[in-house]
Design a protein around this motif. Sequence first.
Motif, PDB file in Angstrom:
ATOM      1  N   LEU A 134      51.668  14.813   3.718  1.00  0.00           N
ATOM      2  CA  LEU A 134      52.263  14.092   2.596  1.00  0.00           C
ATOM      3  C   LEU A 134      53.167  12.959   3.081  1.00  0.00           C
ATOM      4  N   ILE A 135      53.874  13.190   4.177  1.00  0.00           N
ATOM      5  CA  ILE A 135      54.724  12.142   4.749  1.00  0.00           C
ATOM      6  C   ILE A 135      53.870  10.970   5.221  1.00  0.00           C
ATOM      7  N   LYS A 136      52.719  11.272   5.838  1.00  0.00           N
ATOM      8  CA  LYS A 136      51.801  10.220   6.266  1.00  0.00           C
ATOM      9  C   LYS A 136      51.280   9.434   5.055  1.00  0.00           C
ATOM     10  N   GLN A 137      50.951  10.152   3.979  1.00  0.00           N
ATOM     11  CA  GLN A 137      50.466   9.483   2.766  1.00  0.00           C
ATOM     12  C   GLN A 137      51.541   8.568   2.174  1.00  0.00           C
ATOM     13  N   THR A 138      52.797   9.031   2.243  1.00  0.00           N
ATOM     14  CA  THR A 138      53.903   8.218   1.730  1.00  0.00           C
ATOM     15  C   THR A 138      54.000   6.900   2.477  1.00  0.00           C
ATOM     16  N   GLN A 139      53.881   6.973   3.809  1.00  0.00           N
ATOM     17  CA  GLN A 139      53.970   5.764   4.624  1.00  0.00           C
ATOM     18  C   GLN A 139      52.803   4.818   4.343  1.00  0.00           C
ATOM     19  N   GLU A 140      51.613   5.379   4.159  1.00  0.00           N
ATOM     20  CA  GLU A 140      50.444   4.552   3.850  1.00  0.00           C
ATOM     21  C   GLU A 140      50.624   3.868   2.487  1.00  0.00           C
ATOM     22  N   GLU A 141      51.133   4.617   1.510  1.00  0.00           N
ATOM     23  CA  GLU A 141      51.346   4.067   0.171  1.00  0.00           C
ATOM     24  C   GLU A 141      52.411   2.970   0.213  1.00  0.00           C
ATOM     25  N   ARG A 142      53.439   3.184   1.030  1.00  0.00           N
ATOM     26  CA  ARG A 142      54.515   2.195   1.129  1.00  0.00           C
ATOM     27  C   ARG A 142      54.022   0.911   1.793  1.00  0.00           C
ATOM     28  N   SER A 143      53.195   1.051   2.816  1.00  0.00           N
ATOM     29  CA  SER A 143      52.653  -0.131   3.489  1.00  0.00           C
ATOM     30  C   SER A 143      51.799  -0.957   2.538  1.00  0.00           C
ATOM     31  N   ARG A 144      51.018  -0.261   1.714  1.00  0.00           N
ATOM     32  CA  ARG A 144      50.161  -0.954   0.750  1.00  0.00           C
ATOM     33  C   ARG A 144      51.023  -1.671  -0.301  1.00  0.00           C
ATOM     34  N   SER A 145      52.069  -1.026  -0.770  1.00  0.00           N
ATOM     35  CA  SER A 145      52.913  -1.635  -1.801  1.00  0.00           C
ATOM     36  C   SER A 145      53.717  -2.808  -1.251  1.00  0.00           C
ATOM     37  N   GLU A 146      54.101  -2.745   0.031  1.00  0.00           N
ATOM     38  CA  GLU A 146      54.868  -3.843   0.636  1.00  0.00           C
ATOM     39  C   GLU A 146      54.056  -5.135   0.657  1.00  0.00           C
ATOM     40  N   HIS A 147      52.754  -5.021   0.877  1.00  0.00           N
ATOM     41  CA  HIS A 147      51.879  -6.193   0.868  1.00  0.00           C
ATOM     42  C   HIS A 147      51.883  -6.839  -0.516  1.00  0.00           C
ATOM     43  N   ASN A 148      51.823  -6.013  -1.556  1.00  0.00           N
ATOM     44  CA  ASN A 148      51.838  -6.537  -2.922  1.00  0.00           C
ATOM     45  C   ASN A 148      53.199  -7.158  -3.264  1.00  0.00           C
ATOM     46  N   LEU A 149      54.296  -6.527  -2.817  1.00  0.00           N
ATOM     47  CA  LEU A 149      55.640  -7.066  -3.077  1.00  0.00           C
ATOM     48  C   LEU A 149      55.826  -8.419  -2.391  1.00  0.00           C
ATOM     49  N   LEU A 150      55.213  -8.561  -1.215  1.00  0.00           N
ATOM     50  CA  LEU A 150      55.280  -9.839  -0.513  1.00  0.00           C
ATOM     51  C   LEU A 150      54.554 -10.927  -1.309  1.00  0.00           C
ATOM     52  N   ASN A 151      53.427 -10.568  -1.912  1.00  0.00           N
ATOM     53  CA  ASN A 151      52.699 -11.522  -2.757  1.00  0.00           C
ATOM     54  C   ASN A 151      53.529 -11.953  -3.966  1.00  0.00           C
ATOM     55  N   LYS A 164      52.387  31.227   6.332  1.00  0.00           N
ATOM     56  CA  LYS A 164      52.513  30.396   5.138  1.00  0.00           C
ATOM     57  C   LYS A 164      53.428  29.201   5.396  1.00  0.00           C
ATOM     58  N   ILE A 165      54.534  29.431   6.115  1.00  0.00           N
ATOM     59  CA  ILE A 165      55.461  28.343   6.437  1.00  0.00           C
ATOM     60  C   ILE A 165      54.779  27.302   7.313  1.00  0.00           C
ATOM     61  N   ALA A 166      54.024  27.758   8.305  1.00  0.00           N
ATOM     62  CA  ALA A 166      53.299  26.834   9.185  1.00  0.00           C
ATOM     63  C   ALA A 166      52.297  26.002   8.383  1.00  0.00           C
ATOM     64  N   GLU A 167      51.631  26.643   7.425  1.00  0.00           N
ATOM     65  CA  GLU A 167      50.656  25.956   6.572  1.00  0.00           C
ATOM     66  C   GLU A 167      51.353  24.898   5.710  1.00  0.00           C
ATOM     67  N   LEU A 168      52.506  25.265   5.162  1.00  0.00           N
ATOM     68  CA  LEU A 168      53.266  24.330   4.320  1.00  0.00           C
ATOM     69  C   LEU A 168      53.795  23.153   5.131  1.00  0.00           C
ATOM     70  N   LEU A 169      54.206  23.409   6.368  1.00  0.00           N
ATOM     71  CA  LEU A 169      54.689  22.329   7.231  1.00  0.00           C
ATOM     72  C   LEU A 169      53.576  21.334   7.535  1.00  0.00           C
ATOM     73  N   THR A 170      52.360  21.841   7.724  1.00  0.00           N
ATOM     74  CA  THR A 170      51.208  20.958   7.961  1.00  0.00           C
ATOM     75  C   THR A 170      50.945  20.091   6.729  1.00  0.00           C
ATOM     76  N   GLU A 171      51.012  20.713   5.550  1.00  0.00           N
ATOM     77  CA  GLU A 171      50.802  19.969   4.302  1.00  0.00           C
ATOM     78  C   GLU A 171      51.906  18.928   4.103  1.00  0.00           C
ATOM     79  N   LEU A 172      53.146  19.296   4.469  1.00  0.00           N
ATOM     80  CA  LEU A 172      54.267  18.370   4.338  1.00  0.00           C
ATOM     81  C   LEU A 172      54.088  17.166   5.262  1.00  0.00           C
ATOM     82  N   HIS A 173      53.622  17.416   6.477  1.00  0.00           N
ATOM     83  CA  HIS A 173      53.377  16.328   7.432  1.00  0.00           C
ATOM     84  C   HIS A 173      52.331  15.354   6.881  1.00  0.00           C
TER      85      HIS A 173
END
Length: 290
Positions: free
Chosen positions: A17-34, A6-15
């Motif tokens: 989510l971290i990738k999604q956070t970075q993707e969301e941040r990159s997208r928002s940075e483009h808008n903030l620059l505009n 279960k811990i291994a499964e949760l760590l995979t899900e956490l990884h």
Amino acid sequence: MSADTKIAELLTELHELIKQTQEERSRSEHNLLNIQKTHERMQTENKTSPYYRTKLRGLYTTAKADAEAECSILRHALDKIAEIKSLLEERRIAAKMAGVYSDSDPPRKTMRRGVLMTLLQQSAMTLPLWIGKPGESPPPLCGATPASGDYVAKQGDKVAARVKAVDGDEQWILAEVVSYSHSTNKYEVDDIDEEGKERHTLSRRRIIPLPQWKANPETDPEALFSKDQLVLALYPQTTCFYRALIHTPPHRPQDDYSVLFEDTSYADGYSPPLNVAQRYVVACKENKKK
């Protein structure tokens, strides 16, 4: 499903989510620059036309949605971390009850003093920071916020416990909850520094649960003890709580309290300021100075 699986499964899900956070941040940075470029053009042209107002309104609406989406992902990730920590704690308690210890968590009676102090420091550093939604009040056991009247500490929880010392005097110690009896309303606790030795059976009034979240001074200052407030604080490099006055509350989430311990060896009756983590500062049940 085993805890390890279960811990291994949760760590995979956490990884993920971290990738999604970075993707969301990159997208928002483009808008903030505009947004920044639009403001610069407005300053250059020295005018605010309906076109720019409409454009900025749309950009800010998108920026707000992006921030809310990133916040949602981060909260989901924090939930996963809390679940992982809970499973690790359950595994530790099960191993302790079975008499099986890992190299990273040896029995206290064989643990060197320095190792114990390091573990206590790590426990304070990894205490989660309460991050509420706008307008949401800190929950019980966040910083200085007391537990509810009917609260019962769980097995494995760390508490301040008032016990009788060998010389007959009473003192507040750092302890771990072993069990709670609803029929007698009493706890069984182990001294964190004396595991494997005497077990204490104590009434609820002799137990103070420790905070389960750090309070953020920047958003929830009311959930912190205030200057000159009387508290019980864990004296540095020991496992005992002593009466102290708050000298300086934390200013940032990572800051400790600065406290003045009662000490008759000093002319004014108090020690010089010493730092104590939020994890180890609780309300003092005794109001009068002895």
